[in-house]
Enzyme design. Structure first.
Site, mmCIF file in Angstrom:
data_model
loop_
_atom_site.group_PDB
_atom_site.id
_atom_site.type_symbol
_atom_site.label_atom_id
_atom_site.label_comp_id
_atom_site.label_asym_id
_atom_site.label_seq_id
_atom_site.Cartn_x
_atom_site.Cartn_y
_atom_site.Cartn_z
ATOM 1 N N LYS A 176 0.835 -1.209 0.000
ATOM 2 C CA LYS A 176 0.000 0.000 0.000
ATOM 3 C C LYS A 176 0.867 1.255 0.000
ATOM 4 C CE LYS A 176 -1.956 1.720 4.098
ATOM 5 N NZ LYS A 176 -1.466 3.082 4.203
ATOM 6 N N ASN A 177 1.913 1.249 0.839
ATOM 7 C CA ASN A 177 2.690 2.476 1.027
ATOM 8 C C ASN A 177 3.742 2.705 -0.054
ATOM 9 O OD1 ASN A 177 1.095 2.989 3.173
ATOM 10 N ND2 ASN A 177 2.578 2.381 4.731
ATOM 11 N N VAL A 182 7.963 6.448 16.648
ATOM 12 C CA VAL A 182 7.639 7.093 15.367
ATOM 13 C C VAL A 182 6.415 8.008 15.513
ATOM 14 C CG1 VAL A 182 7.080 6.722 12.927
ATOM 15 C CG2 VAL A 182 8.663 5.167 14.093
ATOM 16 N N ASP A 206 4.280 0.132 12.109
ATOM 17 C CA ASP A 206 3.048 -0.530 11.650
ATOM 18 C C ASP A 206 3.014 -2.017 12.005
ATOM 19 O OD1 ASP A 206 2.019 1.811 9.887
ATOM 20 O OD2 ASP A 206 4.099 1.531 9.329
ATOM 21 N N CYS A 213 -4.819 7.658 9.187
ATOM 22 C CA CYS A 213 -5.174 7.166 10.519
ATOM 23 C C CYS A 213 -4.880 8.201 11.596
ATOM 24 C CB CYS A 213 -4.383 5.892 10.809
ATOM 25 S SG CYS A 213 -4.898 4.541 9.757
ATOM 26 N N ARG A 270 -3.704 10.421 2.991
ATOM 27 C CA ARG A 270 -2.615 11.391 3.138
ATOM 28 C C ARG A 270 -1.832 11.578 1.829
ATOM 29 N NH1 ARG A 270 -1.463 13.314 7.720
ATOM 30 N NH2 ARG A 270 0.749 13.668 7.306
HETATM 31 N N1 EPU Z 1 6.119 14.327 10.695
HETATM 32 C C1 EPU Z 1 6.119 15.644 11.050
HETATM 33 N N2 EPU Z 1 5.942 16.589 10.061
HETATM 34 C C2 EPU Z 1 5.775 16.232 8.755
HETATM 35 C C3 EPU Z 1 5.780 14.861 8.400
HETATM 36 C C4 EPU Z 1 5.953 13.921 9.403
HETATM 37 O O1 EPU Z 1 6.269 15.991 12.227
HETATM 38 O O2 EPU Z 1 5.610 17.128 7.905
HETATM 39 C C5 EPU Z 1 6.250 13.293 11.754
HETATM 40 C C6 EPU Z 1 4.957 12.489 11.922
HETATM 41 O O3 EPU Z 1 4.012 13.160 12.708
HETATM 42 C C7 EPU Z 1 5.462 11.202 12.546
HETATM 43 C C8 EPU Z 1 6.857 11.059 11.920
HETATM 44 O O4 EPU Z 1 7.225 12.335 11.394
HETATM 45 O O5 EPU Z 1 5.577 11.356 13.946
HETATM 46 C C9 EPU Z 1 6.960 10.026 10.846
HETATM 47 O O6 EPU Z 1 5.976 10.275 9.855
HETATM 48 P P1 EPU Z 1 6.217 9.911 8.321
HETATM 49 O O7 EPU Z 1 6.217 11.162 7.538
HETATM 50 O O8 EPU Z 1 7.413 9.017 8.236
HETATM 51 O O9 EPU Z 1 4.933 9.065 8.007
HETATM 52 P P2 EPU Z 1 3.982 9.152 6.739
HETATM 53 O O10 EPU Z 1 4.776 9.342 5.514
HETATM 54 O O11 EPU Z 1 2.853 10.083 7.011
HETATM 55 C C10 EPU Z 1 4.097 6.613 6.161
HETATM 56 C C11 EPU Z 1 3.088 5.509 6.063
HETATM 57 C C12 EPU Z 1 2.617 5.103 7.440
HETATM 58 C C13 EPU Z 1 3.839 4.658 8.253
HETATM 59 C C14 EPU Z 1 4.895 5.769 8.286
HETATM 60 C C15 EPU Z 1 6.166 5.335 8.980
HETATM 61 C C16 EPU Z 1 2.040 5.983 3.961
HETATM 62 C C17 EPU Z 1 0.823 6.385 3.226
HETATM 63 N N3 EPU Z 1 1.950 5.967 5.283
HETATM 64 O O12 EPU Z 1 3.392 7.688 6.759
HETATM 65 O O13 EPU Z 1 1.750 4.000 7.281
HETATM 66 O O14 EPU Z 1 3.432 4.353 9.566
HETATM 67 O O15 EPU Z 1 5.219 6.175 6.944
HETATM 68 O O16 EPU Z 1 6.727 4.220 8.352
HETATM 69 O O17 EPU Z 1 3.064 5.642 3.363
HETATM 70 C C18 EPU Z 1 -0.120 2.660 7.688
HETATM 71 O O18 EPU Z 1 0.159 2.062 6.643
HETATM 72 O O19 EPU Z 1 -0.993 2.265 8.492
HETATM 73 C C19 EPU Z 1 0.615 3.887 8.034
HETATM 74 C C20 EPU Z 1 0.219 4.731 8.989
#
Ligand code: EPU
Length: 438
Positions: free
Chosen positions: A23-24, A333, A311, A121, A97
């Protein structure tokens, strides 16, 4: 079909299921197709709601998207990209997102982008400050507008030096998707290097990008004038594979996950073995099973790759309620990913959450009052309950708990799980779960 699932628990899950693309990764590769001026083909695409949402957003921008869900093949043609109506984009507010990642590609193709309010989420604040800062560094002008954001690039986008405060997956992807066609060179320090990001880099390289991944989380990108389409097969979904592995362990079962692949799951497999789970790996997948005997308590800290994925944490916590002794999980995280433990405690688990960093890492949440560490005392007998699914991974965990518990549980909001788990009901049936939509 309504959204309430009756679960008669207490039966080990046994059988075979297949996982397809991650998915990601798939959702990001779909956005990358927007950058290509010739058609793209993506294979191993799962039928999940996030794919539908991104496909709809692409179509709104006049990208042709054909999806053969049985074959798992997506075909895109982005030759005639057009600006979409804000009202139509806004209809997707809150659904995912991924729209934030449309910014760079849309700025390159159309000179402007409108991004709706994001979804995903509720596992923390999930701000987009890194994304907006990065886009501004490339030269974008960001205007908050009503419920969304309007972004333009009056002087074009130019390569820049970015250093992330934290190796964010999304912010790394934002930088990549923007830098590949920006003028000049971009250097990204403290990048995330998840396997899904490496697969995205592979796609971008196929399209004509020049990207190098150096040691110490540094990625360098040389912008190019034009990108073509790509043909690519997605890496498998290591989160889904691990979720079924945890389900096998928790219910005392035996699940062959066809499509699961070892290299991206090494950290999970080590942990699974330490807890007392067993697995056999062959060329086509991984068999996860409970070998009998007691499970062991363990200490886990979630982290960015190559650490233990956040995750993976939630489904494994359910198995830890069946382990002997005190297990500790330190979530580094997301600040708020233990909400799902309330429902588990309601089912008889003994999980206590703490604000302190209970682990070796002093993480960024330690001084900020977030309940981000959990102590799980086991083994506990889980009881059937009425449960409402809170989020994707938490929801899957609740379901595993209901399947582990003796008696009849009712789980509502099951639709949320379809966001990330393909053919979820079909797979439960294939594993002999006694479940029924009512
Ligand atoms: N963060 C910030 N500011 C930002 C971006 C992120 O503070 O502008 C923080 C977040 O709040 C979090 C941390 O950085 O505390 C990590 O967030 P990250 O940006 O790595 O996560 P994401 O890209 O929003 C993706 C996956 C998530 C997965 C995370 C970590 C997708 C669509 N989502 O999220 O997947 O948990 O990376 O590996 O790729 C899931 O599949 O259930 C899921 C939540």
């Amino acid at each position: 079909m309504t959204d309430l699932l009756r679960v008669n628990g207490g039966t080990p899950l046994k059988g075979e299921i297949t996982v397809r693309g991650a998915k990601n990764f798939v959702s990001k590769a779909m956005v990358a197709a927007l950058l290509g001026e010739t058609p793209s083909v993506l294979r191993n695409v799962p039928l999940i709601r996030d794919v539908d949402v991104v496909a709809d957003l692409l179509r709104l921008h006049a990208v042709t998207v054909d999806y053969d869900d049985a074959a798992g093949v997506l075909e895109f043609d982005s030759a005639n990209v057009e600006t979409a109506h804000v009202r139509d984009i806004d209809a997707h507010a809150g659904s995912s997102r991924i729209p934030i990642l449309f910014c760079g590609p849309l700025l390159h193709r159309l000179g402007e982008a409108f991004i709706p309010d994001l979804g995903g989420c509720h596992i923390g604040d999930r701000p987009i400050d890194y994304h907006l800062q990065i886009l501004r560094q490339f030269g974008a002008v960001v205007n908050k507008q009503g419920m969304g954001i309007h972004i333009t690039a009056p002087r074009g986008l130019h390569g820049t030096k970015v250093e992330l405060p934290y190796p964010s997956v999304g912010a790394t992807e934002q930088t990549l998707l923007t830098a590949v066609r920006a003028q000049g060179k971009t250097e990204l320090k403290n990048a995330a290097i998840e396997p899904e990001i490496m697969d995205l880099i592979a796609v971008l390289q196929k399209m004509g990008s020049i990207i190098s991944v150096d040691t110490d989380r540094v990625i360098r990108i040389e912008g190019v004038d034009r990108l073509a389409g790509y043909e690519h097969t997605s890496l498998p979904d290591r989160i889904e594979a691990a979720s079924w592995g945890s389900a096998a362990l928790s219910t005392g079962g035996d699940i062959y996950v066809r499509g699961a692949s070892q290299p991206e799951m090494m950290t999970f497999l080590n942990t699974f073995r330490k807890v007392g789970g067993a697995f056999d790996i062959d060329d086509d997948g991984i068999r996860f099973y409970h070998p009998g005997g007691p499970l062991n308590s363990i200490v886990i800290e979630t982290d960015v790759h190559p650490g233990f994925m956040t995750d993976w944490q939630q489904p494994l916590v359910v198995a830890l309620t069946q382990a002997h002794g005190l297990s500790i999980v330190h979530e580094t995280v997301y600040e708020n990913r233990f909400g799902f433990t309330d429902a588990l405690n309601g089912m008889g688990a003994q999980i206590q959450v703490y604000r302190e960093c209970l682990g070796q890492l002093q993480c960024r949440f330690g001084q900020r009052n977030f309940y981000h560490s959990a102590v799980i005392s086991g083994p506990t007998t889980l009881r059937a309950a009425e449960i409402e699914v809170p989020d994707l991974r938490g929801g899957f965990s609740h379901l595993i708990a209901a399947l582990t518990a003796e008696g009849t549980s009712h789980v509502s909001g099951i639709e949320l799980i379809n966001r990330g788990y393909e053919h979820f009901m079909r797979k439960l049936a294939a594993l002999g779960a006694d479940v029924e939509m009512i």
